[in-house]
Write a protein that holds these residues in place. Structure first.
Motif, PDB file in Angstrom:
ATOM      1  N   ALA A 119       0.817  -1.215   0.000  1.00 56.10           N
ATOM      2  CA  ALA A 119       0.000   0.000   0.000  1.00 56.10           C
ATOM      3  C   ALA A 119       0.848   1.262   0.000  1.00 56.10           C
ATOM      4  CB  ALA A 119      -0.927   0.009   1.214  1.00 56.10           C
ATOM      5  N   GLU A 120       0.357   2.286  -0.705  1.00 55.51           N
ATOM      6  CA  GLU A 120       0.968   3.615  -0.712  1.00 55.51           C
ATOM      7  C   GLU A 120      -0.143   4.659  -0.668  1.00 55.51           C
ATOM      8  OE1 GLU A 120       4.963   2.712  -3.409  1.00 55.51           O
ATOM      9  OE2 GLU A 120       3.594   4.320  -3.974  1.00 55.51           O
ATOM     10  N   ILE A 121       0.152   5.783  -0.039  1.00 54.70           N
ATOM     11  CA  ILE A 121      -0.795   6.897  -0.005  1.00 54.70           C
ATOM     12  C   ILE A 121      -0.233   8.054  -0.817  1.00 54.70           C
ATOM     13  CG2 ILE A 121      -1.992   8.601   1.427  1.00 54.70           C
ATOM     14  CD1 ILE A 121      -1.786   6.627   3.757  1.00 54.70           C
ATOM     15  N   PRO A 179      -5.116  -0.819  12.720  1.00 51.34           N
ATOM     16  CA  PRO A 179      -3.920  -1.635  12.865  1.00 51.34           C
ATOM     17  C   PRO A 179      -2.665  -0.896  12.409  1.00 51.34           C
ATOM     18  CG  PRO A 179      -5.004  -2.205  10.826  1.00 51.34           C
ATOM     19  CD  PRO A 179      -5.872  -1.162  11.490  1.00 51.34           C
ATOM     20  N   ARG A 180      -1.505  -1.481  12.680  1.00 58.15           N
ATOM     21  CA  ARG A 180      -0.256  -0.958  12.166  1.00 58.15           C
ATOM     22  C   ARG A 180       0.048  -1.656  10.847  1.00 58.15           C
ATOM     23  NH1 ARG A 180      -0.132   3.559  14.110  1.00 58.15           N
ATOM     24  NH2 ARG A 180       2.037   3.734  13.371  1.00 58.15           N
ATOM     25  N   PRO A 181       0.600  -0.937   9.884  1.00 55.47           N
ATOM     26  CA  PRO A 181       0.866  -1.541   8.569  1.00 55.47           C
ATOM     27  C   PRO A 181       1.965  -2.586   8.643  1.00 55.47           C
ATOM     28  CG  PRO A 181       1.849   0.644   8.710  1.00 55.47           C
ATOM     29  CD  PRO A 181       1.019   0.475   9.950  1.00 55.47           C
ATOM     30  N   LEU A 182       2.027  -3.424   7.615  1.00 55.35           N
ATOM     31  CA  LEU A 182       3.086  -4.425   7.519  1.00 55.35           C
ATOM     32  C   LEU A 182       4.432  -3.753   7.228  1.00 55.35           C
ATOM     33  CD1 LEU A 182       3.657  -7.482   7.583  1.00 55.35           C
ATOM     34  CD2 LEU A 182       3.261  -7.511   5.113  1.00 55.35           C
ATOM     35  N   GLN A 183       4.429  -2.753   6.360  1.00 53.53           N
ATOM     36  CA  GLN A 183       5.653  -2.003   6.099  1.00 53.53           C
ATOM     37  C   GLN A 183       6.026  -1.189   7.344  1.00 53.53           C
ATOM     38  OE1 GLN A 183       5.833  -0.236   1.877  1.00 53.53           O
ATOM     39  NE2 GLN A 183       3.624  -0.473   2.184  1.00 53.53           N
ATOM     40  N   PRO A 184       7.317  -0.974   7.563  1.00 57.27           N
ATOM     41  CA  PRO A 184       7.710  -0.145   8.708  1.00 57.27           C
ATOM     42  C   PRO A 184       7.061   1.231   8.674  1.00 57.27           C
ATOM     43  CG  PRO A 184       9.618  -1.257   7.783  1.00 57.27           C
ATOM     44  CD  PRO A 184       8.481  -1.520   6.846  1.00 57.27           C
ATOM     45  N   ARG A 185       6.876   1.758   7.471  1.00 53.36           N
ATOM     46  CA  ARG A 185       6.194   3.043   7.306  1.00 53.36           C
ATOM     47  C   ARG A 185       5.492   3.055   5.950  1.00 53.36           C
ATOM     48  NH1 ARG A 185       9.226   8.472   8.942  1.00 53.36           N
ATOM     49  NH2 ARG A 185       9.058   7.319  10.912  1.00 53.36           N
ATOM     50  N   LEU A 186       4.237   3.456   5.926  1.00 57.45           N
ATOM     51  CA  LEU A 186       3.516   3.547   4.658  1.00 57.45           C
ATOM     52  C   LEU A 186       4.149   4.618   3.781  1.00 57.45           C
ATOM     53  CD1 LEU A 186      -0.246   3.416   5.750  1.00 57.45           C
ATOM     54  CD2 LEU A 186       1.001   1.666   4.466  1.00 57.45           C
ATOM     55  N   PRO A 187       4.511   4.292   2.534  1.00 56.60           N
ATOM     56  CA  PRO A 187       5.025   5.329   1.644  1.00 56.60           C
ATOM     57  C   PRO A 187       3.978   6.425   1.444  1.00 56.60           C
ATOM     58  CG  PRO A 187       5.486   3.147   0.770  1.00 56.60           C
ATOM     59  CD  PRO A 187       4.558   2.952   1.935  1.00 56.60           C
ATOM     60  N   LEU A 188       4.424   7.675   1.560  1.00 57.10           N
ATOM     61  CA  LEU A 188       3.531   8.822   1.426  1.00 57.10           C
ATOM     62  C   LEU A 188       4.067   9.760   0.357  1.00 57.10           C
ATOM     63  CD1 LEU A 188       1.130  10.568   2.387  1.00 57.10           C
ATOM     64  CD2 LEU A 188       2.640  11.496   4.172  1.00 57.10           C
ATOM     65  N   TRP A 189       3.211  10.082  -0.596  1.00 58.65           N
ATOM     66  CA  TRP A 189       3.531  11.009  -1.679  1.00 58.65           C
ATOM     67  C   TRP A 189       2.585  12.201  -1.598  1.00 58.65           C
ATOM     68  CZ3 TRP A 189       7.041   9.516  -5.775  1.00 58.65           C
ATOM     69  CH2 TRP A 189       7.492   8.195  -5.686  1.00 58.65           C
ATOM     70  N   ILE A 190       3.079  13.368  -1.971  1.00 61.50           N
ATOM     71  CA  ILE A 190       2.232  14.548  -2.112  1.00 61.50           C
ATOM     72  C   ILE A 190       2.075  14.840  -3.602  1.00 61.50           C
ATOM     73  CG2 ILE A 190       2.042  17.036  -1.722  1.00 61.50           C
ATOM     74  CD1 ILE A 190       3.457  16.668   0.918  1.00 61.50           C
ATOM     75  N   LEU A 205       9.129  17.827   4.393  1.00 59.50           N
ATOM     76  CA  LEU A 205       8.593  16.699   5.145  1.00 59.50           C
ATOM     77  C   LEU A 205       9.232  15.367   4.758  1.00 59.50           C
ATOM     78  CD1 LEU A 205       4.798  17.625   5.150  1.00 59.50           C
ATOM     79  CD2 LEU A 205       6.472  18.003   6.973  1.00 59.50           C
ATOM     80  N   GLY A 206       9.931  15.346   3.628  1.00 60.43           N
ATOM     81  CA  GLY A 206      10.580  14.120   3.202  1.00 60.43           C
ATOM     82  C   GLY A 206       9.654  13.107   2.578  1.00 60.43           C
ATOM     83  N   THR A 207       8.503  13.543   2.064  1.00 56.67           N
ATOM     84  CA  THR A 207       7.605  12.640   1.345  1.00 56.67           C
ATOM     85  C   THR A 207       8.036  12.555  -0.118  1.00 56.67           C
ATOM     86  OG1 THR A 207       6.028  14.307   0.559  1.00 56.67           O
ATOM     87  CG2 THR A 207       5.727  13.491   2.816  1.00 56.67           C
ATOM     88  N   GLY A 208       7.478  11.608  -0.843  1.00 57.74           N
ATOM     89  CA  GLY A 208       7.638  11.608  -2.278  1.00 57.74           C
ATOM     90  C   GLY A 208       6.845  12.753  -2.887  1.00 57.74           C
ATOM     91  N   MET A 209       7.199  13.148  -4.111  1.00 54.78           N
ATOM     92  CA  MET A 209       6.464  14.202  -4.810  1.00 54.78           C
ATOM     93  C   MET A 209       6.037  13.675  -6.174  1.00 54.78           C
ATOM     94  SD  MET A 209       7.515  18.137  -5.853  1.00 54.78           S
ATOM     95  CE  MET A 209       8.770  17.691  -7.055  1.00 54.78           C
ATOM     96  N   ALA A 210       4.737  13.693  -6.431  1.00 60.34           N
ATOM     97  CA  ALA A 210       4.175  13.276  -7.712  1.00 60.34           C
ATOM     98  C   ALA A 210       3.727  14.514  -8.472  1.00 60.34           C
ATOM     99  CB  ALA A 210       3.007  12.323  -7.500  1.00 60.34           C
ATOM    100  N   ILE A 211       4.382  14.788  -9.599  1.00 66.51           N
ATOM    101  CA  ILE A 211       4.061  15.970 -10.392  1.00 66.51           C
ATOM    102  C   ILE A 211       3.065  15.586 -11.477  1.00 66.51           C
ATOM    103  CG2 ILE A 211       4.993  17.902 -11.707  1.00 66.51           C
ATOM    104  CD1 ILE A 211       7.751  17.213 -10.681  1.00 66.51           C
ATOM    105  N   ALA A 212       1.898  16.207 -11.465  1.00 62.57           N
ATOM    106  CA  ALA A 212       0.897  15.977 -12.500  1.00 62.57           C
ATOM    107  C   ALA A 212       1.208  16.889 -13.680  1.00 62.57           C
ATOM    108  CB  ALA A 212      -0.499  16.255 -11.955  1.00 62.57           C
ATOM    109  N   ILE A 213       1.681  16.291 -14.771  1.00 61.42           N
ATOM    110  CA  ILE A 213       2.027  17.057 -15.970  1.00 61.42           C
ATOM    111  C   ILE A 213       1.068  16.619 -17.067  1.00 61.42           C
ATOM    112  CG2 ILE A 213       3.862  17.724 -17.557  1.00 61.42           C
ATOM    113  CD1 ILE A 213       5.891  16.871 -15.497  1.00 61.42           C
ATOM    114  N   LEU A 214      -0.032  17.341 -17.188  1.00 63.76           N
ATOM    115  CA  LEU A 214      -1.108  16.911 -18.074  1.00 63.76           C
ATOM    116  C   LEU A 214      -1.122  17.627 -19.414  1.00 63.76           C
ATOM    117  CD1 LEU A 214      -3.990  16.613 -15.443  1.00 63.76           C
ATOM    118  CD2 LEU A 214      -2.305  14.900 -16.129  1.00 63.76           C
TER     119      LEU A 214
END
Length: 365
Positions: A119-121, A179-190, A205-214
């Motif tokens: 899982a990823e958010i 519950p707590r996730p199976l991964q040590p930390r759920l990957p989080l992207w903005i 914050l050190g999250t991933g960054m997803a750039i929407a280039i449409l």
């Protein structure tokens, strides 16, 4: 065995995925529209195919209106988790301003357990705002809700028991987050649409960054990648932890002409269905469309070789590690989506990964 091991290593270095928002509009060619029931079945089937073909990520986005089939992203992803075995399962995106972060975290932690840690958010502020009145939030609080909920979401991932006081939800006092996730930390992207402040926030914050280039030239988003990495470095984040994804509308066929012929009526249908103001239509000709697909433009529509060149060009700009395409827009038939997924996985992804690895090896020599 060596070839298979090499391909596996390359797959981890650059990821490919597809995502859907589950839009429902009549097919502009046949005039027929699928039901919400059929649309959800097709989404699950597309994810299963993407997993079997070797893609890395499948994403599902959130909407709350009758012309979209997906309002409960984690439920759909949970269904997908049971028919797939390897592919990562991501929200693309969750409208973070109008969802309780505790509920969001618990849902995705549950998904992570069900999917064996896939899982990823991906969270964003949302280009569509129907969820604000639906769930009783004030659009005037758009920015503040996102910032507060993002801060809480990160805290939930770091602590099993949380104390929290904010402005927009009841306080948490010694709240057990389960519950707590199976991964040590759920990957989080903005998800970032073009705002420098969003890129700075993701880096800080050190999250991933997803750039929407449409649409338009990807070059105009280059400063976001630079700002993200600069802010992340200033905040003490390691370069390896700062990951960039590029998301785009896209479609692949065996030839450029076939890709353009297939995708144009559905893309125009999508623009008129969801991007035009009520009562108006986009004046978007075939010539306009073809201009949008040129090598220096964002729209990823063409033959496998054209898409390879486009992704490699964008990699020179951003140094990103993930590319995701939204293919099933405007009533596009599932059969065409399935064919495009196969081409992305078998003809585009291996070449791009090898070329990126070759350039990296050459630069280190």
């Amino acid at each position: 065995m060596t070839i298979q091991n090499n391909e596996s290593a390359l797959r981890g270095s650059f990821e490919f995925g597809v995502y859907t928002l589950g839009d429902i509009v009549p097919d502009p060619v046949t005039g027929q529209a699928v039901s919400q029931h059929r649309r959800l079945q097709d989404i699950v089937a597309a994810a299963k195919l993407a997993d079997e073909a070797g893609l890395d990520v499948f994403g599902v986005g959130e909407h709350h209106r009758l012309d979209f089939a997906v309002s409960s992203v984690p439920v759909v992803l949970a269904a997908i988790s049971q028919v797939t075995s390897r592919i990562k399962l991501a929200s693309t995106t969750m409208v973070l301003g109008t969802i309780d972060p505790v509920r969001l975290f618990e849902d995705f932690a549950t998904l992570d357990l069900l999917s064996e840690g896939r899982a990823e958010i991906m969270a964003g502020r949302g280009a569509f705002t129907e969820s604000f009145p639906l769930f009783g939030y004030d659009l005037n609080d758009y920015q503040q809700l996102f910032a507060e909920n993002l801060a809480l979401l990160q805290q939930l991932g770091e602590h099993e028991t949380v104390n929290w006081q904010g402005a927009y939800r009841p306080p948490l006092k010694d709240a057990e987050i389960s519950p707590r996730p199976l991964q040590p930390r759920l990957p989080l992207w903005i998800g970032v649409g073009g705002t420098p402040a969003s890129a700075e926030r993701a880096g800080r914050l050190g999250t991933g960054m997803a750039i929407a280039i449409l649409s338009g030239s990807p070059e105009r988003f280059r400063h976001l990648a630079e700002l993200y990495r600069q802010t992340g470095a200033e905040a003490g984040r390691s370069p390896e932890s700062l990951k960039i994804a590029v998301t785009s509308h896209g479609y692949i066929a065996k030839s450029s002409k076939q890709a353009l012929d297939d995708f144009y009526p559905y893309y125009l249908n999508y623009l008129n269905g969801f991007m035009a103001r009520p009562g108006t239509e986009f004046r978007f000709t075939r010539e306009d469309f073809e201009a949008y697909t040129q090598p220096g433009e964002a729209l990823a529509v063409g033959s496998p070789q054209q898409i390879i060149e486009k992704i490699l060009y964008q990699h020179e700009l951003f140094g990103h590690t993930r590319f995701m395409a939204q293919m099933d827009v405007g009533g596009m038939p599932f059969s065409k989506v399935a064919s495009a997924i196969e081409l992305l996985a078998t003809e585009v992804a291996p070449v791009v990964r090898r070329e990126i690895a070759r350039k990296k090896s050459s630069s280190q020599a």
